[in-house]
Structure formats: structure tokens, C-alpha cells
Design an enzyme around this catalytic site. Structure first.
Site, PDB file in Angstrom:
ATOM      1  N   GLY A 100      68.934-102.705  16.771  1.00 43.95           N
ATOM      2  CA  GLY A 100      67.573-102.511  16.280  1.00 43.95           C
ATOM      3  C   GLY A 100      66.887-101.424  17.071  1.00 43.95           C
ATOM      4  O   GLY A 100      67.349-101.049  18.146  1.00 43.95           O
ATOM      5  N   LYS A 126      77.106-101.590  -4.707  1.00 43.69           N
ATOM      6  CA  LYS A 126      77.483-100.814  -5.898  1.00 43.69           C
ATOM      7  C   LYS A 126      79.004-100.692  -6.077  1.00 43.69           C
ATOM      8  O   LYS A 126      79.530-100.899  -7.168  1.00 43.69           O
ATOM      9  CB  LYS A 126      76.855 -99.416  -5.799  1.00 43.69           C
ATOM     10  N   CYS A 170      74.632-104.199  20.388  1.00 41.94           N
ATOM     11  CA  CYS A 170      73.542-103.379  20.923  1.00 41.94           C
ATOM     12  C   CYS A 170      72.302-104.254  21.184  1.00 41.94           C
ATOM     13  O   CYS A 170      72.335-105.113  22.050  1.00 41.94           O
ATOM     14  CB  CYS A 170      73.266-102.221  19.962  1.00 41.94           C
ATOM     15  N   TYR A 171      71.226-104.091  20.420  1.00 42.44           N
ATOM     16  CA  TYR A 171      70.045-104.939  20.639  1.00 42.44           C
ATOM     17  C   TYR A 171      70.447-106.410  20.643  1.00 42.44           C
ATOM     18  O   TYR A 171      69.934-107.215  21.437  1.00 42.44           O
ATOM     19  CB  TYR A 171      68.990-104.661  19.569  1.00 42.44           C
ATOM     20  N   ASP A 219      76.024-101.497 -14.156  1.00 42.02           N
ATOM     21  CA  ASP A 219      75.535-102.785 -13.664  1.00 42.02           C
ATOM     22  C   ASP A 219      75.254-103.778 -14.795  1.00 42.02           C
ATOM     23  O   ASP A 219      75.723-104.917 -14.756  1.00 42.02           O
ATOM     24  CB  ASP A 219      74.261-102.609 -12.830  1.00 42.02           C
ATOM     25  N   SER A 220      74.494-103.345 -15.799  1.00 39.01           N
ATOM     26  CA  SER A 220      74.157-104.312 -16.852  1.00 39.01           C
ATOM     27  C   SER A 220      75.399-104.655 -17.673  1.00 39.01           C
ATOM     28  O   SER A 220      75.527-105.784 -18.167  1.00 39.01           O
ATOM     29  CB  SER A 220      73.021-103.804 -17.748  1.00 39.01           C
ATOM     30  N   THR A 221      76.329-103.717 -17.790  1.00 39.15           N
ATOM     31  CA  THR A 221      77.556-104.007 -18.543  1.00 39.15           C
ATOM     32  C   THR A 221      78.414-105.042 -17.807  1.00 39.15           C
ATOM     33  O   THR A 221      78.912-105.994 -18.415  1.00 39.15           O
ATOM     34  CB  THR A 221      78.364-102.717 -18.771  1.00 39.15           C
ATOM     35  N   GLU A 247      80.811-101.014  14.023  1.00 39.42           N
ATOM     36  CA  GLU A 247      80.748-100.816  12.573  1.00 39.42           C
ATOM     37  C   GLU A 247      80.777 -99.344  12.177  1.00 39.42           C
ATOM     38  O   GLU A 247      80.978 -99.020  11.013  1.00 39.42           O
ATOM     39  CB  GLU A 247      79.489-101.494  12.005  1.00 39.42           C
ATOM     40  N   SER A 292      71.575-101.398 -20.518  1.00 39.40           N
ATOM     41  CA  SER A 292      71.040-100.043 -20.376  1.00 39.40           C
ATOM     42  C   SER A 292      72.085 -98.990 -20.719  1.00 39.40           C
ATOM     43  O   SER A 292      71.767 -97.826 -20.880  1.00 39.40           O
ATOM     44  CB  SER A 292      70.590 -99.835 -18.935  1.00 39.40           C
ATOM     45  N   GLY A 293      73.342 -99.423 -20.813  1.00 38.48           N
ATOM     46  CA  GLY A 293      74.405 -98.445 -21.010  1.00 38.48           C
ATOM     47  C   GLY A 293      75.052 -98.063 -19.686  1.00 38.48           C
ATOM     48  O   GLY A 293      75.998 -97.299 -19.651  1.00 38.48           O
ATOM     49  N   GLY A 294      74.512 -98.613 -18.579  1.00 40.07           N
ATOM     50  CA  GLY A 294      75.083 -98.321 -17.257  1.00 40.07           C
ATOM     51  C   GLY A 294      76.083 -99.384 -16.828  1.00 40.07           C
ATOM     52  O   GLY A 294      76.289-100.380 -17.530  1.00 40.07           O
ATOM     53  N   HIS A 326      78.601 -99.603  18.889  1.00 41.23           N
ATOM     54  CA  HIS A 326      78.566-100.003  17.484  1.00 41.23           C
ATOM     55  C   HIS A 326      79.962-100.001  16.874  1.00 41.23           C
ATOM     56  O   HIS A 326      80.449 -98.962  16.457  1.00 41.23           O
ATOM     57  CB  HIS A 326      77.666 -99.049  16.693  1.00 41.23           C
TER      58      HIS A 326
END
Ligand code: XMP
Length: 501
Positions: free
Chosen positions: A46, A357, A73-74, A217-219, A161, A213-215, A159
Site C-alpha cells: 500500500g 476479462k 511490503c506494507y 461479456d453479454s454473450t 507478484e 450488446s453484441g460483445g 513484490h
């Protein structure tokens, strides 16, 4: 989460190891963790110095847990302070690569004992916490890694990651598998199974409406819901007149092949008439948002009783909404059908809310979505309305559709579509003089925009080969009547944005 810029990256690395994890703000209700399925904790880094009075803390009771804790770290300083260690602001801020030397610890099993790690901090551990010992040092930090084996608590000042930490991936895997005893069985297949079960439990005999929407995610959401509840999903795909050439038809064809219970609604005239005479970008976005809600309301009335509203919300949206970062200024109002749930008292179903995503893309792939569809560039909800600058009319949208079709087709032809994060065309609200044959012309100007990006938050203009651009420009001007000039947008985000409006 203590606000590190790398918190999402920690989550990504864990999920890449096929372990499910969630990011939770540090001030969340701790009772959330009274759950057997929680096998361990990671405290993120952080921006604060733990020596500041208002530095974020966890209640002491949190540390009574018998499950492992890894502080990064933090997070390491929190552990140290809790058990009586002394943390001070360093005189020399260590930032960037450092050489790390690991001692024997289950956290460092099977890694190179000398490796490069990524440091980014301003504090350092000056007095060891009780029962902890040093398990690794760097050039300038004696206590760069600490552990209390009996409590299963570990702290790393670097870190793991971040890719620059050579052994970081293995260190995190050691924590997950050797220390937390996790199995690494969180895969797309188990996700699908679990998700279908959850949807069925939540929805029961109810009906669910989902806007397509045709994208991607919604598909993908529609596919998952169809697997879970079949025709109790009512998927509504609205033609708003602002989609790309052939898009409504091709998406419809695909959704039909996927056996999704689909309702097609052509409301392009309604959208166009509401947009008539409007050239202010924010007004356009608001009009489109409310028109979507109106159409949706109309549709759900027509469909009879609907109990749930499904949305393709992704994990980053969820994190944004719970984050404790200050509210950021609205640059553009992104449209969604969120307003609908309050208006119609619908309960939300969000089957993708745990996913990033690229996990959605992977899910789509294993549910049988074709690669070409999965790899499509993002397309904004308000569609061509924010790419036709100035007034939006059917004629101007039609012209842009032709231009954009050529641009995108050529990117595929030259095999560079997948190297670009997003590409599209913009119709400018001006005309320019040109010459064709012996005639003077006075016609439209279009801009081509192609960007590289990781997440759309920042972007750079794509360095497309000038010969390819020249070919594309010639093809557009030769084939699209009414266009005599093509410009290529060479601005980065920030200070520009990806879309022009
Ligand atoms: P900007 O233009 O803000 O865009 O740099 C970043 C990304 O977001 C997309 N975008 C939208 N997506 N509804 C969406 O679903 C919207 O209203 C919207 N506005 C912009 C844009 O295409 C880019 O990928």
C-alpha cells in the site's frame, strides 16, 4: 487490499495458479472470513507508511487466525508491528530491482537461493517481531523476508507478484500449495459447474432478462445462463441503429446457433429521432442510456413477469465499486442498464462478477464461442453515436459503417488485428477540399484510430506500417463516396481518450 497498485496483479497470479481468490478492502467486515473455504490470507502492499498516524490497520483479532498469512511490503510491516517489531522510515528508499538471498523456508522451496526481486517501499524493519526470524536478505535490507513458522505467518518486503521478481511466481505457489495446502483445482470447468448451480439456486423458477450488446461479456453471460436455466432466460438484443455494418445480423446468427432464447427488437428509428439535432457528447450518451432503459422496460412488459436482470459485470467493475480510492471524476458517462433494476425492482444476476476479462474469454472459448468472436475489439455501449462527431443521422452512420468495415477488414487481411487493442473510424464534423480527376471536391474527413493497451486505462497509438495505412486510405477514398480525406490519430491516452467523444 491496502491500496497497492499491484493488488490486482496478486489476484491474477493466484488465479493463474488455479486457486480462487477475492480482493477485499482492509476495512471490510471480518466475519466474511468465518468460512471454512478461506484457506489463507495475503495482505497487500500500500502507499502509506505504517509510521503515519492515520495508516490503515486491521483489528488485532484478525491475527488470532489459525490460517496462514502472507504480508507483502506494507502487509509485512503490519505483521511485524502486530507482533512487536519496529518499523522505521528508511533513509534510503529502495525502489526497483534488488538482489535477494533466500534462506531455508517452505516459502522458498525449490527456488534459486539468489535471485532478482522488485522492491518498492519507503519503510524498513529495524527490530524483529517476537517469534519471527529472518528468512531472506537483500543488498541493503537485512530483513527482506521474515517468518514465524509456528503461526504460519510470512512477510516479504519485495513484490513477488511483479514479473521483475524472477522467482516470484514460485514463491506465491509455495505459499498457496505448501503452506495454505490449497489444491489448484479452480479451472474453467469447475467454474462453469459452480456457476450453473449458483444461478439455479438464485433464480429458482424465476425468469431473467438480459440485454445483449453484441460483445463478448453479454454473450458469455447469455451462454452460461442458457446452460443453467434454458428458456427462462429472455435475451433481448436491441438494434439501436448505432451498430457496425452487418453486426446485428451476424451476432443474431451466432446467438441463434448457440440456442439462446433471443428477442430481436428494432428501435433504430426511436434512437435516431431522439438523437436528432444533438451534438453534445454527454447529451448523446445520456439519451442513449435512457432510451435503452425505455426499450428494455417496454420489452419486459411485453414478456410478462420478469424477476431478475442479468448483467455481464466483471470483477474489475466490482473492485472499482467497493474500492476505498476517492471517487474519480466522470470523464465520460458510460452507459449501462443499471437504472433499470431500481426502476423495476429487479434483482441482479451477475454470473461473471468474479472474473477478469481474459478469464471471460477463456470461459467463452470453453463454452464454444468461436475465436474470431472472442478476440473482437471492445465496442462502446453508445456505439457509432460517439464516433459520428456532431449530429448523428442514419446517413452519417451509414457512411462511417462503410469506412470502418474497410479499415477493420484490412487489419485482418494484413494479420495485425490481434496486435491492436482497439481500432475504429471516426467521422469528423467538418468537410475538406480535394481534387478528383479535374474536379474540385468538398467532402467528409474520417479519422482512423488504432491503439495498443492492456486494459483501456492508458493507451498508445498503434504504429501501423505506413504502407498499410496508405493502402487502407486509398481503398476508403476510392470506395466510400463522400470521403476525400483520411487522417490517422497519433494521440496517446492520457491526455487524449481512446474514443473521440
Ligand atoms: P475512453 O474513450 O474513455 O475509452 O478512453 C476506454 C474504453 O472504454 C470504451 N468505452 C465504453 N464502453 N460504454 C462502454 O461499454 C461506454 O459508454 C463507453 N465509452 C467508452 C472505449 O471504447 C474504450 O475501449
Amino acid at each position: 487490499d491496502f491500496g497497492s497498485q499491484y493488488t490486482q496483479l496478486i489476484a491474477r497470479r493466484i488465479r493463474e495458479a488455479h486457486v480462487y481468490c477475492e480482493i477485499v478492502p482492509y476495512n471490510a467486515d471480518l466475519s466474511k472470513f468465518d468460512n471454512e473455504s478461506v484457506k489463507g490470507f495475503i495482505l497487500s502492499g500500500g502507499p502509506s507508511s505504517i509510521t503515519e498516524d492515520d495508516a490503515p490497520h486491521l483489528p488485532s483479532s484478525f491475527f488470532d487466525t489459525d490460517r496462514p498469512i502472507l504480508g507483502i511490503c506494507y502487509g509485512m510491516f503490519l505483521l511485524a508491528e502486530q507482533f512487536g517489531g519496529r518499523v522505521e522510515v528508511s533513509h534510503t528508499r529502495e525502489f526497483g530491482s534488488a538482489q535477494f538471498s533466500a534462506l531455508d523456508s517452505p516459502l522458498f522451496a525449490n527456488i534459486n537461493k539468489l535471485s532478482t526481486v522488485w522492491m518498492s517501499h519507503g519503510d524498513s524493519l529495524q527490530g524483529m517481531p517476537e517469534e519471527f526470524e529472518i528468512i531472506g536478505s537483500s543488498d541493503s535490507l537485512k530483513a527482506a523476508a521474515i517468518a514465524c513458522e509456528s503461526k504460519k505467518m510470512y512477510g516479504l518486503q519485495f513484490h513477488p507478484e511483479v514479473h521483475h521478481s524472477d522467482e516470484g511466481k514460485k514463491i506465491l505457489e509455495n505459499y498457496l500449495f505448501n503452506i495454505c495446502k490449497l489444491k489448484g483445482d479452480w479451472t474453467t470447468e469447475t467454474f462453469i459447474e459452480r456457476s450453473i448451480k449458483q444461478i439455479r439456486e438464485q433464480v429458482g423458477d424465476g425468469r431473467v432478462i438480459l440485454g445483449i450488446s453484441g460483445g463478448v461479456d453479454s454473450t458469455v453471460a447469455a451462454m452460461l445462463l442458457t446452460k443453467a436455466i434454458g428458456n427462462k432466460l429472455e435475451a433481448v438484443f436491441v438494434d439501436n441503429g448505432l451498430l457496425r455494418k452487418d453486426e446485428f445480423e451476424s451476432v443474431t446468427k451466432l446467438l441463434r446457433e448457440l440456442k439462446i432464447n433471443l428477442h430481436l427488437v428494432d428501435r433504430s428509428e426511436m434512437f435516431m429521432s431522439r438523437l436528432a439535432g444533438v451534438d453534445d457528447p454527454e447529451k448523446k450518451r445520456k439519451i442513449i442510456g435512457t432510451t435503452f432503459i425505455d426499450v428494455f422496460e417496454e420489452e419486459s412488459e411485453r414478456l410478462g413477469v420478469v424477476d431478475f436482470l442479468a448483467q455481464g459485470t466483471l470483477y474489475p467493475d466490482v473492485i472499482e465499486s467497493v474500492s476505498f480510492k476517492g471517487p474519480s471524476a466522470t470523464i465520460k458517462s458510460h452507459h449501462n442498464v443499471g437504472g433499470l433494476k431500481d426502476k423495476m425492482k429487479l434483482t441482479l444476476v451477475e454470473p461473471l462478477r468474479e472474473l477478469f476479462k481474459d478469464e471471460v474469454r477463456e470461459l467463452g472459448r470453453s463454452l464454444g464461442l468461436p475465436d474470431r468472436f472472442i478476440g473482437r475489439h471492445p465496442f462502446p455501449g453508445p456505439g457509432l453515436a460517439v464516433r459520428v462527431l456532431g449530429e448523428v443521422t442514419k446517413e452519417r452512420c451509414d457512411l462511417l459503417r462503410e469506412v470502418d468495415y474497410i479499415f477493420i477488414e484490412e487489419l485482418h487481411n494484413f494479420g495485425i488485428y490481434n496486435d491492436i487493442w482497439q481500432a475504429f473510424s471516426v467521422l469528423l464534423p467538418i468537410k475538406a477540399v480535394g481534387v478528383m480527376g479535374d474536379e474540385r471536391t468538398y467532402e467528409h474527413v474520417v479519422a482512423l484510430r488504432a491503439v495498443t493497451s492492456v486494459d483501456g486505462m492508458t493507451a498508445d497509438w498503434a504504429r501501423i506500417d505506413p504502407d498499410i495505412l496508405s493502402h487502407i486510405s486509398n481503398r476508403i477514398i476510392r470506395n466510400v463516396r463522400g470521403v476525400n480525406r483520411v487522417a490517422y490519430d497519433i494521440s496517446s491516452k492520457p491526455p487524449a481518450t481512446i474514443e473521440w467523444e
